[in-house]
Write a protein that holds these residues in place. Sequence first.
Motif, mmCIF file in Angstrom:
data_model
loop_
_atom_site.group_PDB
_atom_site.id
_atom_site.type_symbol
_atom_site.label_atom_id
_atom_site.label_comp_id
_atom_site.label_asym_id
_atom_site.label_seq_id
_atom_site.Cartn_x
_atom_site.Cartn_y
_atom_site.Cartn_z
ATOM 1 N N ILE A 203 -0.574 -3.738 6.962
ATOM 2 C CA ILE A 203 -0.002 -4.630 6.365
ATOM 3 C C ILE A 203 -0.944 -3.867 5.421
ATOM 4 C CG2 ILE A 203 0.182 -6.315 5.209
ATOM 5 C CD1 ILE A 203 1.570 -7.677 7.783
ATOM 6 N N ARG A 204 -2.474 -3.764 5.532
ATOM 7 C CA ARG A 204 -3.168 -4.008 4.955
ATOM 8 C C ARG A 204 -3.080 -1.884 3.955
ATOM 9 N NH1 ARG A 204 -7.180 -5.316 8.791
ATOM 10 N NH2 ARG A 204 -7.741 -3.026 9.227
ATOM 11 N N PHE A 205 -2.713 -1.339 4.941
ATOM 12 C CA PHE A 205 -2.623 -0.132 4.541
ATOM 13 C C PHE A 205 -0.863 0.075 3.249
ATOM 14 C CE2 PHE A 205 -3.824 2.394 8.017
ATOM 15 C CZ PHE A 205 -5.313 2.128 8.011
ATOM 16 N N ILE A 206 -0.317 -0.714 3.573
ATOM 17 C CA ILE A 206 1.111 -0.987 2.571
ATOM 18 C C ILE A 206 0.731 -1.637 1.205
ATOM 19 C CG2 ILE A 206 3.362 -2.218 2.247
ATOM 20 C CD1 ILE A 206 3.698 -1.962 5.348
ATOM 21 N N SER A 207 0.218 -2.942 2.055
ATOM 22 C CA SER A 207 -0.886 -2.568 0.113
ATOM 23 C C SER A 207 -1.952 -1.701 -0.879
ATOM 24 C CB SER A 207 -1.859 -4.435 0.679
ATOM 25 O OG SER A 207 -2.755 -3.926 1.810
ATOM 26 N N LEU A 208 -2.156 -1.018 -0.015
ATOM 27 C CA LEU A 208 -3.302 -0.466 -0.464
ATOM 28 C C LEU A 208 -1.810 0.776 -1.306
ATOM 29 C CD1 LEU A 208 -6.336 1.803 -1.272
ATOM 30 C CD2 LEU A 208 -5.475 2.561 1.202
ATOM 31 N N PHE A 209 -0.950 1.114 -0.439
ATOM 32 C CA PHE A 209 -0.110 2.336 -1.074
ATOM 33 C C PHE A 209 0.279 1.223 -2.656
ATOM 34 C CE2 PHE A 209 4.881 2.288 -1.118
ATOM 35 C CZ PHE A 209 4.731 3.532 -1.339
ATOM 36 N N PHE A 210 0.706 0.210 -2.294
ATOM 37 C CA PHE A 210 0.791 -0.569 -3.996
ATOM 38 C C PHE A 210 0.317 -0.232 -5.019
ATOM 39 C CE2 PHE A 210 4.987 -2.179 -0.891
ATOM 40 C CZ PHE A 210 6.025 -2.209 -1.376
ATOM 41 N N LYS A 211 -0.671 -0.675 -4.514
ATOM 42 C CA LYS A 211 -1.897 -0.934 -5.507
ATOM 43 C C LYS A 211 -2.064 0.621 -6.563
ATOM 44 C CE LYS A 211 -7.259 -1.781 -5.951
ATOM 45 N NZ LYS A 211 -8.270 -1.945 -5.249
ATOM 46 N N VAL A 212 -2.328 1.410 -5.011
ATOM 47 C CA VAL A 212 -2.560 2.955 -6.181
ATOM 48 C C VAL A 212 -1.230 3.295 -6.360
ATOM 49 C CG1 VAL A 212 -2.418 5.420 -4.909
ATOM 50 C CG2 VAL A 212 -4.092 3.642 -3.992
ATOM 51 N N PHE A 213 0.029 3.275 -6.084
ATOM 52 C CA PHE A 213 1.721 3.045 -6.443
ATOM 53 C C PHE A 213 1.292 2.698 -8.007
ATOM 54 C CE2 PHE A 213 5.646 2.349 -7.698
ATOM 55 C CZ PHE A 213 6.565 3.250 -6.520
ATOM 56 N N ILE A 214 1.173 1.446 -8.412
ATOM 57 C CA ILE A 214 1.032 0.611 -9.582
ATOM 58 C C ILE A 214 -0.414 1.849 -10.151
ATOM 59 C CG2 ILE A 214 0.431 -1.028 -11.155
ATOM 60 C CD1 ILE A 214 1.829 -3.143 -8.594
ATOM 61 N N ASN A 215 -1.838 1.743 -9.709
ATOM 62 C CA ASN A 215 -2.541 2.136 -10.694
ATOM 63 C C ASN A 215 -2.011 3.667 -11.337
ATOM 64 O OD1 ASN A 215 -4.137 0.248 -10.456
ATOM 65 N ND2 ASN A 215 -5.149 0.404 -8.699
ATOM 66 N N ARG A 216 -1.335 4.426 -10.601
ATOM 67 C CA ARG A 216 -0.811 6.243 -10.728
ATOM 68 C C ARG A 216 0.646 5.548 -11.460
ATOM 69 N NH1 ARG A 216 -4.285 9.674 -9.707
ATOM 70 N NH2 ARG A 216 -6.003 9.271 -8.223
ATOM 71 N N PHE A 217 1.093 4.851 -12.145
ATOM 72 C CA PHE A 217 2.731 4.455 -12.250
ATOM 73 C C PHE A 217 2.963 5.246 -13.670
ATOM 74 C CE2 PHE A 217 6.431 2.037 -14.361
ATOM 75 C CZ PHE A 217 6.672 2.173 -12.428
ATOM 76 N N ASN A 218 1.707 5.983 -14.594
ATOM 77 C CA ASN A 218 2.292 7.218 -15.714
ATOM 78 C C ASN A 218 2.508 7.586 -14.882
ATOM 79 O OD1 ASN A 218 -0.651 7.415 -14.463
ATOM 80 N ND2 ASN A 218 -1.776 6.946 -16.375
ATOM 81 N N PHE A 219 1.567 8.386 -13.956
ATOM 82 C CA PHE A 219 1.853 9.645 -13.147
ATOM 83 C C PHE A 219 2.935 9.401 -12.278
ATOM 84 C CE2 PHE A 219 -2.784 9.806 -12.987
ATOM 85 C CZ PHE A 219 -3.079 11.134 -13.347
ATOM 86 N N LEU A 220 3.723 8.546 -12.201
ATOM 87 C CA LEU A 220 5.140 8.287 -11.480
ATOM 88 C C LEU A 220 6.239 8.943 -12.622
ATOM 89 C CD1 LEU A 220 6.441 7.859 -9.111
ATOM 90 C CD2 LEU A 220 6.788 5.318 -9.749
#
Length: 414
Positions: A203-220
């Motif tokens: 669950i901690r890894f998943i929350s970390l994934f979402f955090k990075v996902f949102i912070n790099r949303f411009n790259f996405l």
Amino acid sequence: MNRNKIIFLSSRVFGIVARPLMLYLAISMDNGQSEIFALLFTLSASVMQLVSFEPHLDYYKEYFSNQPRKRKILREYLHFIKICLGMVATLLVVSASFLWWYFDSFLISIAFSFFIVIDKILDEFQRFNLFDKKFTQWSFIVFIQYFLPVFISLLTFYYISGVELLTIYLSVSVCTGILLCIFIFKKLNINKFIDGMNLSKLIRFISLFFKVFINRFNFLIVSFTAGHVILSTRYIVMLLDDTIFPVYVMLLMVSNSIVVVVDVFYMSFVRSEYVKNQYRALKALKEVKFWLITASALCLAIIVNYLILTNDNKIDESILYISIMVPVFIFFYAFSIPFYENIYWHKNLCCRVFPDIAYYGLLFLGISIIIYFGYSLPLILALFILIMILRSFLHFLIIKDILIIKKCRLGGLV
């Protein structure tokens, strides 16, 4: 040419040929499974772009720096592994839920999900192999991932009756993919992550994934729009006429060899020049080598597509026209690769995304018009080519500094 280069080029050929061959055989059988095969290959490619928010950048930046610091590299590496594990867990749940709803089959949804997720894991690892110039290891994985499932599936299908080709292919792909993932875990030495895995840590890894996902949303946003320039046309054809959807996907996959040829035989030799010189792409327009490579790849793709269509009974009219137009569409996409490369290294994210946004806008407008007045596959292909040419022209104007696009806000980030 040394042995490693021969192995590398051979594996690229295997990677190009394997899945189109599987789709071609499914189309030839005409048992209704070709549409599912085409959707499988399309969805897996879309998922690649959906999570391509470049989580590896910080790790690569440290690893390939001139003065690497081992402790900092290790910290970024562990961070990267945690993100990947969280991403895998999220993808499995989300894709399985969606596919279960779409196919109304639990087993198919699980098999599809594993196929897609394994593709993404291997894609991340393969990216690093190319950066680190581990071409033999890259080639080994490509052979196992792409060619071996096709070979085993066909062998099993012809010697064991009563088993569907899709079932065999998915089963073999998932099994070989899991074996490759085990190999990767061993190579990356992340056993301690797997051995000590529990629900709270996941669950901690998943929350970390979402955090990075949102912070790099411009790259996405940039990656997703660029990655779906070709993929979006698959969905358009599927919505307009699902009977020719598998054939179109197969022709696109074959024609994509033009992009691979340009990347392997041209860009790989001059990429460093594009990093140093922001106008290097303009020189490519005058290079005989560039035109010779793209023209040769185009002619070969046209010949292969024509041979495929003449042996397929789903398209009876305009065979020569379609076999030419699909590769020409990919040709103009490949033509824009040098421009995009220069923009990637020397311009801001908005310069990368603007031509693609304009492309989608024109595509939506053009499709709306031809649907209203009546459409056919040749007309749709002509529209695709016209808009792709306009996209390439926008790239040209940006390189020439005629079209200047200032930084904009993407996903809340600059």
